[in-house]
Design an enzyme around this catalytic site. Sequence first.
Site, PDB file in Angstrom:
ATOM      1  N   ARG A 212       0.850  -1.186   0.000  1.00 15.13           N
ATOM      2  CA  ARG A 212       0.000   0.000   0.000  1.00 15.13           C
ATOM      3  C   ARG A 212       0.891   1.242   0.000  1.00 15.13           C
ATOM      4  O   ARG A 212       1.979   1.237   0.599  1.00 15.13           O
ATOM      5  CB  ARG A 212      -0.906   0.035   1.232  1.00 15.13           C
ATOM      6  N   HIS A 260      -1.369   0.793  -9.638  1.00 14.54           N
ATOM      7  CA  HIS A 260      -2.070  -0.137  -8.719  1.00 14.54           C
ATOM      8  C   HIS A 260      -2.707  -1.290  -9.521  1.00 14.54           C
ATOM      9  O   HIS A 260      -3.919  -1.529  -9.429  1.00 14.54           O
ATOM     10  CB  HIS A 260      -3.140   0.592  -7.891  1.00 14.54           C
TER      11      HIS A 260
HETATM   12  P1  NDP Z   1      -1.997 -11.505   4.419  1.00 12.08           P
HETATM   13  O1  NDP Z   1      -2.872 -10.972   5.502  1.00 12.08           O
HETATM   14  O2  NDP Z   1      -2.151 -12.916   4.001  1.00 12.08           O
HETATM   15  O3  NDP Z   1      -0.462 -11.281   4.789  1.00 12.08           O
HETATM   16  C1  NDP Z   1       0.007 -10.154   5.446  1.00 12.08           C
HETATM   17  C2  NDP Z   1       1.421 -10.441   5.907  1.00 12.08           C
HETATM   18  O4  NDP Z   1       1.962  -9.245   6.489  1.00 12.08           O
HETATM   19  C3  NDP Z   1       1.478 -11.525   6.994  1.00 12.08           C
HETATM   20  O5  NDP Z   1       2.589 -12.352   6.773  1.00 12.08           O
HETATM   21  C4  NDP Z   1       1.671 -10.721   8.276  1.00 12.08           C
HETATM   22  O6  NDP Z   1       2.375 -11.414   9.291  1.00 12.08           O
HETATM   23  C5  NDP Z   1       2.510  -9.586   7.749  1.00 12.08           C
HETATM   24  N1  NDP Z   1       2.440  -8.413   8.646  1.00 12.08           N
HETATM   25  C6  NDP Z   1       1.361  -7.665   8.946  1.00 12.08           C
HETATM   26  N2  NDP Z   1       1.692  -6.684   9.813  1.00 12.08           N
HETATM   27  C7  NDP Z   1       3.006  -6.844  10.065  1.00 12.08           C
HETATM   28  C8  NDP Z   1       3.933  -6.153  10.887  1.00 12.08           C
HETATM   29  N3  NDP Z   1       3.573  -5.095  11.627  1.00 12.08           N
HETATM   30  N4  NDP Z   1       5.210  -6.587  10.907  1.00 12.08           N
HETATM   31  C9  NDP Z   1       5.587  -7.660  10.169  1.00 12.08           C
HETATM   32  N5  NDP Z   1       4.759  -8.360   9.363  1.00 12.08           N
HETATM   33  C10 NDP Z   1       3.484  -7.949   9.315  1.00 12.08           C
HETATM   34  O7  NDP Z   1      -2.228 -10.516   3.181  1.00 12.08           O
HETATM   35  P2  NDP Z   1      -2.024 -10.826   1.620  1.00 12.08           P
HETATM   36  O8  NDP Z   1      -0.727 -11.503   1.418  1.00 12.08           O
HETATM   37  O9  NDP Z   1      -3.245 -11.460   1.067  1.00 12.08           O
HETATM   38  O10 NDP Z   1      -1.972  -9.332   1.043  1.00 12.08           O
HETATM   39  C11 NDP Z   1      -1.002  -8.437   1.493  1.00 12.08           C
HETATM   40  C12 NDP Z   1      -1.307  -7.027   1.040  1.00 12.08           C
HETATM   41  O11 NDP Z   1      -1.057  -6.898  -0.363  1.00 12.08           O
HETATM   42  C13 NDP Z   1      -2.761  -6.577   1.168  1.00 12.08           C
HETATM   43  O12 NDP Z   1      -3.071  -6.205   2.495  1.00 12.08           O
HETATM   44  C14 NDP Z   1      -2.799  -5.390   0.226  1.00 12.08           C
HETATM   45  O13 NDP Z   1      -2.431  -4.218   0.912  1.00 12.08           O
HETATM   46  C15 NDP Z   1      -1.730  -5.732  -0.813  1.00 12.08           C
HETATM   47  N6  NDP Z   1      -2.312  -6.019  -2.116  1.00 12.08           N
HETATM   48  C16 NDP Z   1      -1.986  -5.181  -3.157  1.00 12.08           C
HETATM   49  C17 NDP Z   1      -2.477  -5.413  -4.415  1.00 12.08           C
HETATM   50  C18 NDP Z   1      -2.047  -4.585  -5.570  1.00 12.08           C
HETATM   51  O14 NDP Z   1      -2.601  -4.734  -6.668  1.00 12.08           O
HETATM   52  N7  NDP Z   1      -1.046  -3.733  -5.402  1.00 12.08           N
HETATM   53  C19 NDP Z   1      -3.406  -6.510  -4.677  1.00 12.08           C
HETATM   54  C20 NDP Z   1      -3.665  -7.341  -3.524  1.00 12.08           C
HETATM   55  C21 NDP Z   1      -3.137  -7.092  -2.296  1.00 12.08           C
HETATM   56  P3  NDP Z   1       1.781 -12.764   9.955  1.00 12.08           P
HETATM   57  O15 NDP Z   1       1.861 -13.817   8.860  1.00 12.08           O
HETATM   58  O16 NDP Z   1       2.682 -13.060  11.073  1.00 12.08           O
HETATM   59  O17 NDP Z   1       0.360 -12.453  10.335  1.00 12.08           O
HETATM   60  C1  OXD Z   2      -6.303  -5.640  -3.048  1.00 14.93           C
HETATM   61  C2  OXD Z   2      -5.870  -4.683  -4.080  1.00 14.93           C
HETATM   62  O1  OXD Z   2      -6.068  -5.376  -1.858  1.00 14.93           O
HETATM   63  O2  OXD Z   2      -6.260  -4.857  -5.254  1.00 14.93           O
HETATM   64  O3  OXD Z   2      -6.878  -6.672  -3.406  1.00 14.93           O
HETATM   65  O4  OXD Z   2      -5.120  -3.761  -3.798  1.00 14.93           O
END
Ligand code: NDP
Ligand code: OXD
Length: 297
Positions: A212, A260
Amino acid sequence: MKKVAPDLDVRVWPDQMGNVADIEYCAAWLPPPGVVKSLPNLKVIMSLGAGVDAILKDPTLPHDIPIVRVNDPDLTGRMTEYIVLHVLMHHRQQRRIDDNQRNKIWDSFPTHAARELSVGIMGLGVMGVDSAIKLRDIGFRVAGWSRSLKDIPGVESFAGAEEFDAFLARTDVLVSLLPATRDTDGIINRATIRKLSRKGPFGAPIVINAGRGRQQVSDDILAALDAGELHAATLDVFVPEPLPPYSPLWTHPRVTVTPHCAADSDPETICAYVAANIAKHQRGEKLKNLVDRARGY
Ligand code: NDP
Ligand code: OXD
């Protein structure tokens, strides 16, 4: 929705809501504040994306309604394509080759092997794990950083604030696949960049942010690029979006801007996912991929 779930009574905000008391499920990406609260019989909020920051930022969002986020192989696969593409683009210096072709320059500079580059992924969740595995299989030295420690063969795992600096110190290419939360805001800043490895083939690190926009301090990235502390950046997410035309990120020679689009939500796939979850909930089954509101993701 009407195509993939013709039996559902689908109402579209704002014009086709009818009696709001009928509405039990809401599918949303960036609901205007107050809209979700106005649905008195809502049972579940279905996010239309993997990230839920846009839903959680509504201060009037009811506290007791579960939120299901997207976890779908189509979305994950698209993200992995993006991350692999941009790691390879930097690794194989494709932008340099493109510039050379434009200028008809035959510059056969030396290349290096994938094993010479350490990729570090912040966020080893659904997206991060898949990208890590594919990058590992290409031959990169891959590590991930998350809140909890992971056990993925061939991928070094770091967890928590106490292991952040060690993770950065071994990382030539820093990838963010973190959710936007209070803890991750501004995490890609000058201090973070300065802690990254300088032992990689480019002598300075590379940043790829597909998490993000709130995670990056754009002025710090630009200053680090100009000071030689950062070699290059690929940015898919911004504050605000769309990225305004006056942003210097658009024209910086070592910044790749994408709109994005790292992982686009395919409407039919995501609607089928939402419809399947509604059916599950109606059968009384436990919902998966629930958002933990205290953690913020
Ligand atoms: P998940 O919830 O599966 O994974 C999030 C990961 O981040 C987990 O491993 C979590 O740790 C880790 N995390 C969260 N907070 C912290 C922290 N403070 N310190 C260290 N690690 C942290 O999410 P997804 O993989 O499904 O998606 C990730 C992000 O990708 C979404 O939230 C979104 O913002 C972004 N995204 C962007 C898109 C785009 O087109 N640019 C499309 C889709 C998603 P733990 O495993 O220990 O909980
Ligand atoms: C998502 C994105 O979070 O598209 O799925 O950014």
